[in-house]
Design a protein around this motif. Structure first.
Motif: not given
Length: 306
Positions: A42-48, A272-273
């Protein structure tokens, strides 16, 4: 917020479900997958980035290529031309069904997420040869996954080509009806190669984030228009999980596209993706473990867009 420990817990909680599925065996090479492989990223909108399980394991993208190649076809030809050849409606049939090509009054594939529609889309990619067309597809997927090392599996490609008689029959039927305008074998070659591109759950999560951000990469480059990504995400909701798309929309409620290689590409718009991998499939061709983990994530994080 998401904690990687949650993903580890979900992998452990759902791993036993993988034993209840079957690995795809009708394409040589796919049957060699380990049915107990299971990973999520999972990659969130903060690129974490949050990952667990076999998230780095490579597998072939298969039908997950369909919405991606659709974006390139729209870039090459425009929305009006693409959808003059292909519909936008769910079929209720299996992804490899041929019956509605002949029995429906539509006289074209119902949508780009079934095999017939995807082959028609592949025929629209610009290029002087099948190789040039596929290289454009590969470069496009490398760009939106932000992974320049992506390549395709030669063994799987040759197996797809050798055993793809049903796909071949669809393609020639569509050529007869004017849906495919170019060379049929070129279109099929592009399609078989695109399905053989090797990715990981992490690659899928990056593509998911690209779609969640309406066609913009992490560097801020706009690759496709917001309108095009909206089309793709809408079709993923209505048609992306084969003839299980309606139930998935109720139970999970996010855009997703599965492939018989065991991957599921999913996303939450603006948030997120998500990429999951589990090659043990249910009878409709969707990853059993991947479906389960997305359903749990949707409940825990309130992901449903509905």
């Amino acid at each position: 917020m998401i904690d990687s420990d949650i993903l580890c817990d979900l992998i452990l909680a759902n791993k036993h479900k993988c034993k209840g599925g079957e690995v795809a065996d009708y394409i040589p090479g796919l049957k060699n997958a380990n049915r107990e492989s299971f990973g999520v990223c999972l990659i969130d909108s903060n690129r974490e980035v949050h990952c667990a399980g076999d998230y780095e394991e490579k597998f072939t993208i298969q039908s997950i290529s369909k919405p991606l190649v659709l974006m390139l076809a729209i870039l090459d030809n425009g929305e009006d031309f693409v959808f003059s050849k292909i519909g936008m409606e769910p079929t209720g049939d299996a992804f490899n069904s041929i019956q509605k090509l002949e029995t429906s009054n539509l006289r074209k594939p119902f949508n780009p997420m079934i095999n017939a529609g995807a082959i028609a889309v592949s025929s629209m990619i610009s290029g002087a040869s099948a190789e040039e067309k596929f290289n454009r597809v590969l470069d496009f997927i490398r760009k939106i996954s932000e992974n320049p090392t992506l390549d395709y599996d030669e063994e799987i490609y040759l197996g797809e080509k050798e055993t793809g008689n049903r796909n071949r029959s669809m393609a020639y039927f569509m050529k007869n009806d004017g849906v495919i305008e170019g060379d049929v074998e070129e279109a099929l070659d592009v399609y078989f190669r695109q399905c053989s591109i090797r990715v990981s759950a992490q690659d899928l999560a990056r593509i998911g984030l690209f779609l969640a951000n309406n066609g913009v990469t992490s560097s801020g480059e706009r690759v496709v228009s917001e309108h095009t990504t909206r089309i793709v995400k809408s079709l993923m909701v209505t048609c992306g999980m084969y003839d299980g798309s309606g139930e998935f929309a109720v139970r999970v409620g996010i855009p997703a596209k599965s492939g018989v290689g065991g991957g599921i590409l999913s996303l939450v718009p603006g948030r997120m993706g998500i990429g999951v991998y589990g090659p043990a499939l249910d009878p409709k061709g969707n990853s059993i473990g991947g479906y389960a983990i997305l359903e749990d994530l949707s409940k825990i994080l309130s992901l449903s867009i509905f």
